[in-house]
Every structure is written in structure tokens, then in C-alpha cells.
Design a protein around this motif. Sequence first.
Motif, PDB file in Angstrom:
ATOM      1  N   LYS A 104     -22.262 -33.015  23.666  1.00 52.69           N
ATOM      2  CA  LYS A 104     -22.851 -31.704  23.897  1.00 52.69           C
ATOM      3  C   LYS A 104     -21.991 -30.888  24.852  1.00 52.69           C
ATOM      4  CE  LYS A 104     -27.334 -29.595  24.738  1.00 52.69           C
ATOM      5  NZ  LYS A 104     -28.737 -29.814  25.062  1.00 52.69           N
ATOM      6  N   ALA A 105     -21.478 -31.550  25.885  1.00 53.12           N
ATOM      7  CA  ALA A 105     -20.609 -30.857  26.829  1.00 53.12           C
ATOM      8  C   ALA A 105     -19.346 -30.374  26.132  1.00 53.12           C
ATOM      9  CB  ALA A 105     -20.254 -31.783  27.987  1.00 53.12           C
TER      10      ALA A 105
ATOM     11  N   GLU B 152     -25.650 -28.330  18.442  1.00 56.32           N
ATOM     12  CA  GLU B 152     -26.453 -28.034  19.615  1.00 56.32           C
ATOM     13  C   GLU B 152     -25.548 -27.966  20.839  1.00 56.32           C
ATOM     14  OE1 GLU B 152     -29.932 -30.367  21.126  1.00 56.32           O
ATOM     15  OE2 GLU B 152     -30.197 -30.542  18.957  1.00 56.32           O
ATOM     16  N   PHE B 153     -25.584 -26.868  21.579  1.00 61.43           N
ATOM     17  CA  PHE B 153     -24.899 -26.866  22.870  1.00 61.43           C
ATOM     18  C   PHE B 153     -25.531 -25.843  23.799  1.00 61.43           C
ATOM     19  CE2 PHE B 153     -22.149 -24.069  20.255  1.00 61.43           C
ATOM     20  CZ  PHE B 153     -22.070 -22.954  21.062  1.00 61.43           C
ATOM     21  N   TRP B 154     -25.132 -25.896  25.039  1.00 62.95           N
ATOM     22  CA  TRP B 154     -25.770 -25.031  26.038  1.00 62.95           C
ATOM     23  C   TRP B 154     -25.367 -23.574  25.841  1.00 62.95           C
ATOM     24  CZ3 TRP B 154     -23.890 -29.844  28.305  1.00 62.95           C
ATOM     25  CH2 TRP B 154     -24.935 -30.746  28.586  1.00 62.95           C
TER      26      TRP B 154
ATOM     27  N   MET C   1     -18.994 -29.737  22.931  1.00 59.98           N
ATOM     28  CA  MET C   1     -19.365 -28.648  22.030  1.00 59.98           C
ATOM     29  C   MET C   1     -19.560 -27.349  22.814  1.00 59.98           C
ATOM     30  SD  MET C   1     -19.294 -29.178  18.947  1.00 59.98           S
ATOM     31  CE  MET C   1     -18.741 -30.622  18.093  1.00 59.98           C
ATOM     32  N   THR C   2     -20.162 -27.474  23.985  1.00 60.69           N
ATOM     33  CA  THR C   2     -20.383 -26.285  24.813  1.00 60.69           C
ATOM     34  C   THR C   2     -19.055 -25.637  25.166  1.00 60.69           C
ATOM     35  OG1 THR C   2     -22.280 -27.426  25.746  1.00 60.69           O
ATOM     36  CG2 THR C   2     -21.554 -25.435  26.868  1.00 60.69           C
TER      37      THR C   2
ATOM     38  N   VAL D 285     -19.792 -14.153  19.170  1.00 59.72           N
ATOM     39  CA  VAL D 285     -18.900 -14.397  18.037  1.00 59.72           C
ATOM     40  C   VAL D 285     -19.110 -13.379  16.927  1.00 59.72           C
ATOM     41  CG1 VAL D 285     -18.447 -15.997  16.156  1.00 59.72           C
ATOM     42  CG2 VAL D 285     -18.445 -16.808  18.485  1.00 59.72           C
TER      43      VAL D 285
ATOM     44  N   LEU E 152     -19.420 -25.167  13.828  1.00 52.44           N
ATOM     45  CA  LEU E 152     -19.399 -25.300  15.283  1.00 52.44           C
ATOM     46  C   LEU E 152     -20.666 -24.718  15.917  1.00 52.44           C
ATOM     47  CD1 LEU E 152     -17.998 -25.840  18.035  1.00 52.44           C
ATOM     48  CD2 LEU E 152     -16.838 -23.653  17.761  1.00 52.44           C
ATOM     49  N   PHE E 153     -21.033 -23.510  15.491  1.00 53.26           N
ATOM     50  CA  PHE E 153     -22.171 -22.856  16.140  1.00 53.26           C
ATOM     51  C   PHE E 153     -23.506 -23.359  15.595  1.00 53.26           C
ATOM     52  CE2 PHE E 153     -18.686 -20.194  17.339  1.00 53.26           C
ATOM     53  CZ  PHE E 153     -18.986 -19.937  18.662  1.00 53.26           C
TER      54      PHE E 153
ATOM     55  N   PRO F  64     -24.860 -36.530  25.446  1.00 50.13           N
ATOM     56  CA  PRO F  64     -24.502 -35.527  26.465  1.00 50.13           C
ATOM     57  C   PRO F  64     -23.014 -35.197  26.483  1.00 50.13           C
ATOM     58  CG  PRO F  64     -25.936 -37.206  27.391  1.00 50.13           C
ATOM     59  CD  PRO F  64     -25.625 -37.642  25.994  1.00 50.13           C
TER      60      PRO F  64
ATOM     61  N   PHE G 138     -16.345 -22.029  12.215  1.00 49.18           N
ATOM     62  CA  PHE G 138     -17.209 -21.470  13.253  1.00 49.18           C
ATOM     63  C   PHE G 138     -18.677 -21.711  12.916  1.00 49.18           C
ATOM     64  CE2 PHE G 138     -14.011 -18.024  14.859  1.00 49.18           C
ATOM     65  CZ  PHE G 138     -13.166 -19.041  15.240  1.00 49.18           C
TER      66      PHE G 138
ATOM     67  N   THR H  72     -28.142 -35.334  20.284  1.00 50.17           N
ATOM     68  CA  THR H  72     -26.717 -35.253  20.543  1.00 50.17           C
ATOM     69  C   THR H  72     -26.424 -35.924  21.869  1.00 50.17           C
ATOM     70  OG1 THR H  72     -26.930 -33.061  19.603  1.00 50.17           O
ATOM     71  CG2 THR H  72     -24.781 -33.677  20.423  1.00 50.17           C
TER      72      THR H  72
ATOM     73  N   VAL I 201     -14.360 -20.533  21.822  1.00 47.38           N
ATOM     74  CA  VAL I 201     -14.201 -19.707  20.626  1.00 47.38           C
ATOM     75  C   VAL I 201     -14.866 -18.350  20.838  1.00 47.38           C
ATOM     76  CG1 VAL I 201     -14.968 -19.465  18.236  1.00 47.38           C
ATOM     77  CG2 VAL I 201     -13.948 -21.607  18.991  1.00 47.38           C
TER      78      VAL I 201
ATOM     79  N   LEU J  48     -16.160 -25.994  23.602  1.00 47.45           N
ATOM     80  CA  LEU J  48     -15.518 -25.498  22.391  1.00 47.45           C
ATOM     81  C   LEU J  48     -16.184 -24.205  21.931  1.00 47.45           C
ATOM     82  CD1 LEU J  48     -13.199 -26.556  20.673  1.00 47.45           C
ATOM     83  CD2 LEU J  48     -14.890 -27.639  19.173  1.00 47.45           C
ATOM     84  N   GLY J  49     -17.511 -24.224  21.887  1.00 48.57           N
ATOM     85  CA  GLY J  49     -18.269 -23.068  21.407  1.00 48.57           C
ATOM     86  C   GLY J  49     -18.005 -21.834  22.255  1.00 48.57           C
ATOM     87  N   TRP J  50     -18.076 -22.014  23.574  1.00 44.63           N
ATOM     88  CA  TRP J  50     -17.855 -20.870  24.450  1.00 44.63           C
ATOM     89  C   TRP J  50     -16.399 -20.447  24.463  1.00 44.63           C
ATOM     90  CZ3 TRP J  50     -20.999 -17.347  26.306  1.00 44.63           C
ATOM     91  CH2 TRP J  50     -22.370 -17.633  26.291  1.00 44.63           C
TER      92      TRP J  50
ATOM     93  N   ALA K 235     -23.700 -17.534  22.846  1.00 46.61           N
ATOM     94  CA  ALA K 235     -22.333 -17.664  22.331  1.00 46.61           C
ATOM     95  C   ALA K 235     -22.244 -17.113  20.912  1.00 46.61           C
ATOM     96  CB  ALA K 235     -21.892 -19.124  22.366  1.00 46.61           C
TER      97      ALA K 235
END
Lengths: 273, 305
Positions: free
Chosen positions: A8-9, B113-115, A11-12, B124, B109-110, A5, B106, A3, A18, A14-16, B120
Motif C-alpha cells: 500500500k505504501a 487501494e492507496f492513501w 502504491m501510494t 490525474v 494503478l489508480f 501495508p 494508470f 492489501t 504519477v 507510485l500513485g502520487w 490523486a
Amino acid sequence: MKTKPRDKALMTLLGWGVAFIVFFPVLWMALASVKTELDAVATPPKILFRPTLENYAEINQRADYLKFFTNSIVESVGATLVCLLLAAPAAYAMAFFPTRKTKDILMWMLSTKMMPAVGVLVPIYILAIQTHLLDTWAGMIIVYTLMNLPIVVWMLYSFFREVPKEILEAARMDGATPRQQLLELLLPLSLPGIMSTALLSIIICWNEAFWSINLTASKAAPLTAFIASFSSPEGLFWAKLSAASLLAIAPILVFGWLTQKQLVRGLTFGAVK
Amino acid sequence: MTTSTIPSPKAAGFSFRRAQSRATDTRPLLWPSIFVLLIWMIVPLVLTLYYSLRNYNLVDPTVTGWAGIDNYTYLLTDPSFLTSVMNTVVLVGGVLISTVVFGTLFAVLFDQEFWGQGAARLFVIAPFFVMPTVAALVWKNLLMHPVNGLFAYITSSLGLGVIDWFTTMPLFSVGIIVAWQWVPFATLILLTAMQSLDREQMEAARMDGAKAVARFRHIIVPHLARPITVVVMIETIFLLGIFAEIYVTTSGGPGDASTNLPFLIYKTAILNSDVGGGSAGGIVAVVLANIVAFFLVRTVARNLD
């Protein structure tokens, strides 16, 4: 797949984002639980405040919280143990000695879960009155055991089927009785599966709120019913209620997080693994 | 084994297993579970059926005797009944749609790959483990309360005025709470299902220049179709029985605005002590749930083995 960077940032973020929104009500409740009652109802809502642990200390004095907590533990653990005792032999028999009827039995057990509780509320309620099981530990344990039995049989069955048959066959050749096979081989081998089955059963009982509201009053009421009793009065005790609620959900949150992978299998009756 | 030919190990193993299963009588292991479930299934159902044909009031002993189908005619012609069935359908349908849509988004999304992805994810799925009465109280008192709730503060600072959620849109508000609990369930199941997605196929599609939307539509959605069916059916079974959320927040009101079928039965049988009427409602609920269950059991049976 690598992915980028930047992605990835994104997504990070967005993910957090949500995760934060979805988790927010729990977080807000946790904050309220360490506010004073005045801060908890303040407008505008206070984000910065002096935290206090008073509410946690006071819960038991005001509401006999420990009694309800004990009821929750006794009823969910009790029902889970009875359930495992009933289900383990049945799951063992079906996993290792399948007959033509096995699949039908499993499907029939599943179908009993489809009965809406409300459809049989009236007779269960009346039976509970007549047998003096209304508002007792025994009554709740019986209901919860029966409620969870199909799920527990199903989960144990699916875990037992993953134990290599050859091991048991070797033991059988060496003259181990079915009892020995069950207790000395199968139980240790499938212990992780049994544990997650037990945890799922505890989670379901702990959070059950239909039977507990209808079949308990003051003596055997678990936390769900206790918390529900705060639905009508609008006193200034939200901070305490939040503290009580947080204590009520904390153990189950931990259990749920620990077993999420196996839960999927149990919750979908093996249809999603 | 009296045959002169040496049986292959596989065949020998097979016949050995067969012989064993015939020799070992497993019925004593099975019958306790089957027996108690049989009683649990049949006795209450027969009693519900029986009560539904009787005049029976818990607090009035003079009400007695056979009612024939009176309880059913009364129930089915009661305007509350139609309202409650409609409310049940709207509530179940609305929550199903929102959980499937958000659950799928979701899950995708989950799955990226992310930090801090693992942490997280935990947050959820958390609401699914919150007991219904706590969920309902948090939303009712801390968020949707017209005076002290956070939403009231937010909407009034935005100049939108204060919304009294449970009075002006009771069913919708209950639906939000229920959806909040079940979106995590859908996410959890679909996320698990995503893990069996063919990564190479995804990668190949990406190499061939398929855009994210196209990959979502043509690879992910077909892959998730079956787990989504499972989610829908399992949720339906639970959503048909929503009770605590209504009990804690609106008590079915105002009027019958947020009364679903379970709550109507509870009101009739427990609050009004009309056992006959409540039982008739119970039978109706059983029939409705069985229609759904029929399809669910068939789907699961197909997945078995």
C-alpha cells in the motif's frame, strides 16, 4: 481483498508520483501566476519566491479580461440552455415512447457528431458573414447548441430511461397530461442527471477552440480565443498570462471533478458506465 | 378487453403501454431536435460540396465559375496535402498508442487501494478539462520554451544542451501536448470500466498463484478490450480534428512539418481565402472521418440495450 501495508505504501508513492507528474504543468502554471514577471522567466527557475497577487489584479486592466470571461459564460451557458430545451422533449419522447425508429434516430444523431468541424468550416464561416452572425453571441450559441445537441439528447435519454416507468404510468392513470408528467415528475426525478448533462455541455463549450478561433474576433471572443491570441507575441507577460489561464480553467476543473462519473457515460455515449 | 379470460397483470401492463404509445403522438417533441440537426448536417455539407466544385476566392471577386474537379486535382497533387495526411496519421496514431498504453497502466494503478487515492485520481484526470489553448500555451511558454522553459533548464543542467522543441521536432512536441490532454481521458474511461471487473475472479486467480503480470494479461486486458475500443474510436474522432494546439504552438510549421489536414484546410480557406480549395479539403476530411465513424457507430449500436 486486503492489501499488505508495504504494498500500500508503494502504491501510494507510485500513485502520487504519477499524479504529480501529470498535474505538474497546471501546478507550474499556478506557481507562475503568483510570481512577478521577472521571477516567472528567471533561469534557473525559481521555486522559492515571494508570492504576489498583482497579476490577478492587473489582468483586467491590461486585457479587458472580464469581457472575454463574460463571453465564455454567456456562450456556454446560453448554448447549454437552448440545447436542454431542444433535447429534453426529444429524449423524453424516445425514452418513454420508444418506437421502432428510436434506435435509428439515436444512432443518426450520434453520426452527426462524426462530421469533422473542419469539413464544414468554409460554409459556416461564409454563412456567418452573410447573416451577420460572425463574432456575435447569437452565432456562437447557435453553433455550440448544434454541436452539443446529439450528446445532450443521448445523455438525457440514458438518464430518463433510469426513471421507473411505473411512476409515470401511475401518474398517467391519474390523468396527468404529458406536460405535467414531464414538468412535475420527470424533471424533479432526473434533476441530478440533467445537472450533469448541463455541466458536461458547459465544459465542452467552454473548452471549444475551433469555432471560437475561427468565428469570433474582438466582440464575442470567449476565453479560448482570447488565450489563443497570445500565441504570437513573446512579451514579458507570462505571469499575467498564467493568471489569466488559471482563472479560465479553474471553474471547468471544478465542474469536471464534480461530475466525473456521469461524464464517462456522456463521453462514451453510454458505451461505458 | 372483451375476452372472457382474465389477462395476467404483466400482459395487461404491456398492452396498456402499447396502447399509450400509440395514443400519444410524440412527434412534436422530437421534430425540433431532428429538424435543426438535419439542417446542421445537410446544408453545410452540400455547400462544402458545391464550393469545392467552384472557383471561389474570398478576397478576389474575379475568380468565379465552375472549377469541375480542378480543386481536387490541385489539392491531391499538392505535396502539402500528402504531408498533411501523413502528419495527421502519425499524430493520431502516436497519440492513440500512448494514451491507450498509459491510460491502461494508470487505470490499473489508480484502481489499487492507496492513501489519498481519490484525490490523486482528481489530479490525474485534470488535464482533460484544461482548455486546448491554455494547454498549448503552458507547454509552449513555460515548459518547452528554448530560453526560459523549464525543460531547457533541466536538459542544459544535465549537460544535454537546449532543445528547441517546436523547431527540431514540431510534430512530436504537438503530440506530447495532445497526449497530455487525452491520457487522462483514457484513464478516466478505463478506470470506470475497471470498477465492473469481477473481483472474485481476480482473487481466485491470485489464490491459484497467478502472478500480477499474468492476471493483467489474462483478466484485466480482456476485460478492458471493449472500453479500449471505445476510447480509441472516440479519441480518433477528436484527434482527426486537432487544431488549437497547432494554431497556438507552431502554426503548422516549420514549413509543413506540423500541418495536419484540418490546419491545411484552415490555411487554404481562411488564410489564403481559397474557398474552393479549402472546401475540397473539407470533403476529403469528411470522407476520412466517415470511415472511422462507420466503425464507431456500429460498436456503440451493439452496446445499446
